[in-house]
Every structure is written in structure tokens, then in C-alpha cells.
Motif scaffolding. Sequence first.
Motif, PDB file in Angstrom:
ATOM      1  N   GLY A  11       0.838  -1.207   0.000  1.00  0.00           N
ATOM      2  CA  GLY A  11       0.000   0.000   0.000  1.00  0.00           C
ATOM      3  C   GLY A  11       0.862   1.241   0.000  1.00  0.00           C
ATOM      4  O   GLY A  11       1.710   1.409   0.884  1.00  0.00           O
ATOM      5  N   GLY A  12       0.642   2.105  -0.990  1.00  0.00           N
ATOM      6  CA  GLY A  12       1.476   3.302  -1.149  1.00  0.00           C
ATOM      7  C   GLY A  12       0.698   4.581  -0.959  1.00  0.00           C
ATOM      8  O   GLY A  12       0.895   5.561  -1.669  1.00  0.00           O
ATOM      9  N   GLY A  13      -0.205   4.604   0.038  1.00  0.00           N
ATOM     10  CA  GLY A  13      -0.875   5.838   0.439  1.00  0.00           C
ATOM     11  C   GLY A  13      -0.037   6.540   1.502  1.00  0.00           C
ATOM     12  O   GLY A  13       1.143   6.193   1.716  1.00  0.00           O
ATOM     13  N   PRO A  14      -0.605   7.512   2.200  1.00  0.00           N
ATOM     14  CA  PRO A  14       0.158   8.251   3.211  1.00  0.00           C
ATOM     15  C   PRO A  14       0.813   7.335   4.245  1.00  0.00           C
ATOM     16  O   PRO A  14       1.946   7.573   4.675  1.00  0.00           O
ATOM     17  CB  PRO A  14      -0.898   9.151   3.874  1.00  0.00           C
ATOM     18  N   SER A  15       0.138   6.259   4.612  1.00  0.00           N
ATOM     19  CA  SER A  15       0.664   5.387   5.656  1.00  0.00           C
ATOM     20  C   SER A  15       1.866   4.593   5.168  1.00  0.00           C
ATOM     21  O   SER A  15       2.928   4.582   5.804  1.00  0.00           O
ATOM     22  CB  SER A  15      -0.444   4.449   6.155  1.00  0.00           C
ATOM     23  N   GLY A  16       1.712   3.917   4.034  1.00  0.00           N
ATOM     24  CA  GLY A  16       2.807   3.110   3.508  1.00  0.00           C
ATOM     25  C   GLY A  16       4.010   3.959   3.141  1.00  0.00           C
ATOM     26  O   GLY A  16       5.166   3.575   3.382  1.00  0.00           O
ATOM     27  N   LEU A  17       3.769   5.140   2.566  1.00  0.00           N
ATOM     28  CA  LEU A  17       4.880   6.019   2.164  1.00  0.00           C
ATOM     29  C   LEU A  17       5.650   6.512   3.383  1.00  0.00           C
ATOM     30  O   LEU A  17       6.873   6.600   3.370  1.00  0.00           O
ATOM     31  CB  LEU A  17       4.317   7.203   1.364  1.00  0.00           C
ATOM     32  N   SER A  18       4.917   6.838   4.441  1.00  0.00           N
ATOM     33  CA  SER A  18       5.560   7.319   5.657  1.00  0.00           C
ATOM     34  C   SER A  18       6.407   6.210   6.284  1.00  0.00           C
ATOM     35  O   SER A  18       7.542   6.443   6.727  1.00  0.00           O
ATOM     36  CB  SER A  18       4.454   7.789   6.614  1.00  0.00           C
ATOM     37  N   ALA A  19       5.871   4.989   6.285  1.00  0.00           N
ATOM     38  CA  ALA A  19       6.631   3.853   6.826  1.00  0.00           C
ATOM     39  C   ALA A  19       7.885   3.609   6.000  1.00  0.00           C
ATOM     40  O   ALA A  19       8.964   3.316   6.536  1.00  0.00           O
ATOM     41  CB  ALA A  19       5.748   2.605   6.837  1.00  0.00           C
ATOM     42  N   ALA A  20       7.753   3.736   4.679  1.00  0.00           N
ATOM     43  CA  ALA A  20       8.913   3.506   3.801  1.00  0.00           C
ATOM     44  C   ALA A  20      10.013   4.521   4.096  1.00  0.00           C
ATOM     45  O   ALA A  20      11.210   4.179   4.089  1.00  0.00           O
ATOM     46  CB  ALA A  20       8.479   3.591   2.339  1.00  0.00           C
ATOM     47  N   LEU A  21       9.629   5.762   4.366  1.00  0.00           N
ATOM     48  CA  LEU A  21      10.623   6.800   4.657  1.00  0.00           C
ATOM     49  C   LEU A  21      11.386   6.450   5.941  1.00  0.00           C
ATOM     50  O   LEU A  21      12.618   6.489   5.981  1.00  0.00           O
ATOM     51  CB  LEU A  21       9.920   8.159   4.785  1.00  0.00           C
ATOM     52  N   ALA A  22      10.647   6.088   6.987  1.00  0.00           N
ATOM     53  CA  ALA A  22      11.300   5.794   8.272  1.00  0.00           C
ATOM     54  C   ALA A  22      12.198   4.560   8.152  1.00  0.00           C
ATOM     55  O   ALA A  22      13.345   4.563   8.634  1.00  0.00           O
ATOM     56  CB  ALA A  22      10.239   5.586   9.355  1.00  0.00           C
ATOM     57  N   LEU A  23      11.705   3.528   7.481  1.00  0.00           N
ATOM     58  CA  LEU A  23      12.518   2.312   7.349  1.00  0.00           C
ATOM     59  C   LEU A  23      13.706   2.545   6.424  1.00  0.00           C
ATOM     60  O   LEU A  23      14.789   1.987   6.622  1.00  0.00           O
ATOM     61  CB  LEU A  23      11.649   1.155   6.845  1.00  0.00           C
ATOM     62  N   ALA A  69      13.152   8.533  -3.368  1.00  0.00           N
ATOM     63  CA  ALA A  69      14.141   8.176  -4.402  1.00  0.00           C
ATOM     64  C   ALA A  69      15.581   8.393  -3.903  1.00  0.00           C
ATOM     65  O   ALA A  69      16.530   7.828  -4.453  1.00  0.00           O
ATOM     66  CB  ALA A  69      13.891   8.983  -5.668  1.00  0.00           C
ATOM     67  N   SER A  70      15.753   9.199  -2.849  1.00  0.00           N
ATOM     68  CA  SER A  70      17.110   9.403  -2.297  1.00  0.00           C
ATOM     69  C   SER A  70      17.604   8.183  -1.533  1.00  0.00           C
ATOM     70  O   SER A  70      18.780   8.138  -1.149  1.00  0.00           O
ATOM     71  CB  SER A  70      17.124  10.562  -1.300  1.00  0.00           C
ATOM     72  N   TYR A  71      16.735   7.269  -1.246  1.00  0.00           N
ATOM     73  CA  TYR A  71      17.112   6.112  -0.421  1.00  0.00           C
ATOM     74  C   TYR A  71      17.211   4.879  -1.333  1.00  0.00           C
ATOM     75  O   TYR A  71      16.189   4.292  -1.705  1.00  0.00           O
ATOM     76  CB  TYR A  71      16.079   5.888   0.701  1.00  0.00           C
ATOM     77  N   ALA A  72      18.442   4.517  -1.661  1.00  0.00           N
ATOM     78  CA  ALA A  72      18.650   3.426  -2.625  1.00  0.00           C
ATOM     79  C   ALA A  72      18.162   2.091  -2.074  1.00  0.00           C
ATOM     80  O   ALA A  72      17.926   1.148  -2.834  1.00  0.00           O
ATOM     81  CB  ALA A  72      20.131   3.347  -2.965  1.00  0.00           C
ATOM     82  N   ASN A  73      18.024   2.007  -0.761  1.00  0.00           N
ATOM     83  CA  ASN A  73      17.575   0.753  -0.138  1.00  0.00           C
ATOM     84  C   ASN A  73      16.053   0.595  -0.160  1.00  0.00           C
ATOM     85  O   ASN A  73      15.515  -0.392   0.317  1.00  0.00           O
ATOM     86  CB  ASN A  73      18.088   0.678   1.309  1.00  0.00           C
ATOM     87  N   VAL A  74      15.331   1.611  -0.708  1.00  0.00           N
ATOM     88  CA  VAL A  74      13.860   1.531  -0.806  1.00  0.00           C
ATOM     89  C   VAL A  74      13.480   1.383  -2.282  1.00  0.00           C
ATOM     90  O   VAL A  74      13.856   2.212  -3.110  1.00  0.00           O
ATOM     91  CB  VAL A  74      13.180   2.790  -0.226  1.00  0.00           C
ATOM     92  N   THR A  75      12.749   0.327  -2.576  1.00  0.00           N
ATOM     93  CA  THR A  75      12.268   0.105  -3.946  1.00  0.00           C
ATOM     94  C   THR A  75      10.755   0.268  -3.949  1.00  0.00           C
ATOM     95  O   THR A  75      10.074  -0.224  -3.037  1.00  0.00           O
ATOM     96  CB  THR A  75      12.621  -1.335  -4.411  1.00  0.00           C
ATOM     97  N   ILE A  76      10.249   0.958  -4.964  1.00  0.00           N
ATOM     98  CA  ILE A  76       8.789   1.106  -5.100  1.00  0.00           C
ATOM     99  C   ILE A  76       8.372   0.414  -6.384  1.00  0.00           C
ATOM    100  O   ILE A  76       8.978   0.637  -7.440  1.00  0.00           O
ATOM    101  CB  ILE A  76       8.381   2.592  -5.142  1.00  0.00           C
ATOM    102  N   ARG A  77       7.351  -0.413  -6.279  1.00  0.00           N
ATOM    103  CA  ARG A  77       6.835  -1.064  -7.486  1.00  0.00           C
ATOM    104  C   ARG A  77       5.331  -0.835  -7.581  1.00  0.00           C
ATOM    105  O   ARG A  77       4.602  -1.001  -6.598  1.00  0.00           O
ATOM    106  CB  ARG A  77       7.135  -2.567  -7.462  1.00  0.00           C
ATOM    107  N   ASP A  78       4.902  -0.447  -8.796  1.00  0.00           N
ATOM    108  CA  ASP A  78       3.467  -0.249  -9.025  1.00  0.00           C
ATOM    109  C   ASP A  78       2.842  -1.589  -9.362  1.00  0.00           C
ATOM    110  O   ASP A  78       2.607  -1.908 -10.529  1.00  0.00           O
ATOM    111  CB  ASP A  78       3.252   0.769 -10.153  1.00  0.00           C
ATOM    112  N   THR A  79       2.603  -2.353  -8.344  1.00  0.00           N
ATOM    113  CA  THR A  79       1.987  -3.667  -8.526  1.00  0.00           C
ATOM    114  C   THR A  79       1.170  -4.012  -7.294  1.00  0.00           C
ATOM    115  O   THR A  79       1.502  -3.583  -6.178  1.00  0.00           O
ATOM    116  CB  THR A  79       3.053  -4.764  -8.747  1.00  0.00           C
ATOM    117  N   GLY A  80       0.129  -4.779  -7.511  1.00  0.00           N
ATOM    118  CA  GLY A  80      -0.618  -5.311  -6.377  1.00  0.00           C
ATOM    119  C   GLY A  80       0.129  -6.483  -5.770  1.00  0.00           C
ATOM    120  O   GLY A  80       1.059  -7.032  -6.378  1.00  0.00           O
ATOM    121  N   VAL A  81      -0.276  -6.824  -4.553  1.00  0.00           N
ATOM    122  CA  VAL A  81       0.205  -8.061  -3.923  1.00  0.00           C
ATOM    123  C   VAL A  81      -1.000  -8.980  -3.842  1.00  0.00           C
ATOM    124  O   VAL A  81      -2.052  -8.583  -3.326  1.00  0.00           O
ATOM    125  CB  VAL A  81       0.773  -7.759  -2.518  1.00  0.00           C
ATOM    126  N   SER A  82      -0.872 -10.183  -4.367  1.00  0.00           N
ATOM    127  CA  SER A  82      -2.053 -11.061  -4.381  1.00  0.00           C
ATOM    128  C   SER A  82      -2.102 -12.006  -3.183  1.00  0.00           C
ATOM    129  O   SER A  82      -3.185 -12.274  -2.666  1.00  0.00           O
ATOM    130  CB  SER A  82      -2.161 -11.831  -5.697  1.00  0.00           C
TER     131      SER A  82
END
Length: 302
Positions: A11-23, A69-82
Motif C-alpha cells: 500500500g502506497g498511500g500516506p501510511s505506507g509512504l511514511s513507513a517507507a521513509l522511516a525504514l 528516491a534518495s534512499y537506494a535501499n527503498v524500492t517502489i513497485r506499481d503492482t498489487g500483492v495477491s
Amino acid sequence: MSCTYDVVIIGGGPSGLSAALALGRGRKRVLLCDAGPRRNAAAIHMQNFVTRDGTPPDEFRQIARGQLASYANVTIRDTGVSTVSGERNAFSVQLSVGDEVRARRILLATGMVDEMLPIEGFRELWGRSIFQCPYCHGWEIQDKRWGYLVQPENAAHAAPFSLLASGFTTRRLTVFGDLPRDVRAQLHAADIAIVATPVRRLRSHDGQLAAVELTNGTENPCEALFVHPPQHQVALVQSLGLAVEDGYLKVDPMTRETSRRGIYASGDLTTRMQSAIIAAASGMQAAAAINMELSADLMSAM
Ligand SMILES: Cc1cc2nc3c(=O)[nH]c(=O)nc-3n(C[C@H](O)[C@H](O)[C@H](O)COP(=O)(O)OP(=O)(O)OC[C@H]3O[C@@H](n4cnc5c(N)ncnc54)[C@H](O)[C@@H]3O)c2cc1C
């Protein structure tokens, strides 16, 4: 199996994006998967997020992705998880695009699905003239004629929201619904109009709500309608069989871990108290708890 991540965020809404930044800042290897349609897809602006008041929701997501995008250890993919299978430290995550990845922890940030009421005009006006939250939309429309359409399951608790909404508008609020006597008395005392006849359809003009038409044929002029339609979890979350309360995932209040070890949840799917900034904050909270746990794993492996 192609890759092992410390955390897969779904999930890449406000919650998932915020978690990705911290991690990301915690130097964890993160994959964020997002299927696309966001909960506020119909909304033109996102209000009530300090520093971002009035930002279009897509722009909010683009800014977040740009910063990630500044964090090379974070990958974003536009895909669902089934599917998600396996257990803590060894989850398998099946992506809709075909490949499978491994993860030590899972963070669910998939939001909720709003159900459209079977009233003519409802779907078209949702997010444009039909809203759930006066903090999100009330200020801009304060001088318009507001209605509150009460769902039968909420009738006994309709007074608090009616009184709250009344404070956001300069006009007299009209409440549509078959209400218990004590609720009617409370609303009368607050000079709130009540219409008990069922609603047949919503009439619009230039894409905006103009009137609420009742089953007896009368029309009530109304330009903004507040409604709390039922919501449900996305299919992936339903398939996991996690513990829920009133339809929302139960999480530990400190760590945000769900009833299944290693699977965490943040954002709308855990609460009816829904707003972008709350979702973002809970994403950060989950991320911090996950990072702490991953560090503890390293200690125990020494
Ligand atoms: C019409 C409307 C207007 C709103 N306006 C405002 C406002 O002005 N201000 C405000 O603060 N709040 C507003 N909200 C509420 C706000 O949109 C939510 O509280 C917020 O978006 C919740 O963030 P989230 O990250 O939990 O979920 P979401 O933003 O819903 O994001 C969840 C993401 O998960 C993705 N997803 C779901 N399932 C999967 C899967 N299986 N695999 C991969 N990805 C998946 C979805 O595609 C989506 O992108 C509004 C809501 C609505 C309905």
C-alpha cells in the motif's frame, strides 16, 4: 524467489509512504508495492495535513516518492500483492505482476474500500459533493446547504456527528434518516432539521449536488451531503484471516503488530478515525516498531 527484503510494505498511500521513509532512513531493505487506486481517488484536494493543506492527493504521493528516491535501499513497485504466506522472518509475497519475493516482516497499509450506497447519483457525487469528514472538506463549503444522510446502523449515534457537522457550516443542517425519539429530541434542541422520509435519488447540476429527492417526490435543496457508508477490507487482507474489531484490523497499540506474528498494519484499515495525517503517523509508528524488532533479531543471532 528473486529477493529477500527486510520489510515489504503493501500500500502506497500516506501510511505506507511514511513507513517507507522511516525504514529507509533506518537503512532497512524495503519494497513498497502499490496497486494504484487510492481511497480518496475522487477528491481533488487533500486538506488538513499541516504543510500540505490543499495539495492534490496525486501530488502528495509524487512528492513522497520523489523524496524516497534518495534512499537506494527503498524500492517502489506499481503492482498489487495477491498473496502473503509463510511466517515471521520467512514470508513469501506474491506480486500481481508475476514474481515472488521474500520478506522478514510485512506491513499492511492497504486502506479501506468505501461501499457506494445504492442511491441514484451517489457514486458520481462521491468525493465531489458527498463527503465523510468535515475536517477534510467543511471549510471550503461552509456557506453551502449541508445534509447528513444517516445510515440505519448509525441511527442511535447520529446526534454527536450532527452536532459536530452543524458547527462547521453557517447554514442550518438537515439530517436525513429514520431516527430514534431521543436522537430526534437532541437534534430539535440544537435547531437541526430532520427529514425522515427515505431518499430516492440525488439530483445534481454541473456535476455538483443540487437537491435530495425523497421517495414521496419532494426535493430538499442540498449542496453537500455527509455520509458514512459501510467499508470493507481489500481482498488480500480478508484472505489473511487476521483478528478484526468492527471490521478494522486489531493491532497492538504500541507496535501495531496484528494477530499474526510478523505482520503489522497501519492507516485506515485499523481505524474508523481516518485521515491522511493520522495514517502517515501510524505508518511511522509501525516502521519504528518493526525496525526495533529487526534489530532485536540481530542481537539474538549473535
Ligand atoms: C473522498 C475522500 C476524500 C478525502 N479527503 C481527505 C482530506 O482532504 N484530508 C485527509 O486528511 N483525509 C482525507 N480522506 C481520508 C484519506 O484519504 C485517508 O485517511 C488516507 O488516504 C488513508 O491512507 P492509507 O495510507 O491508510 O490508505 P490509502 O490512501 O487508501 O492507500 C492505500 C493504498 O493501498 C493500495 N492497495 C490496496 N490493496 C493493495 C494490494 N493488495 N497490493 C498493493 N497495493 C494495495 C491502494 O491501491 C492504495 O493506493 C479522504 C477520503 C475520501 C474517501
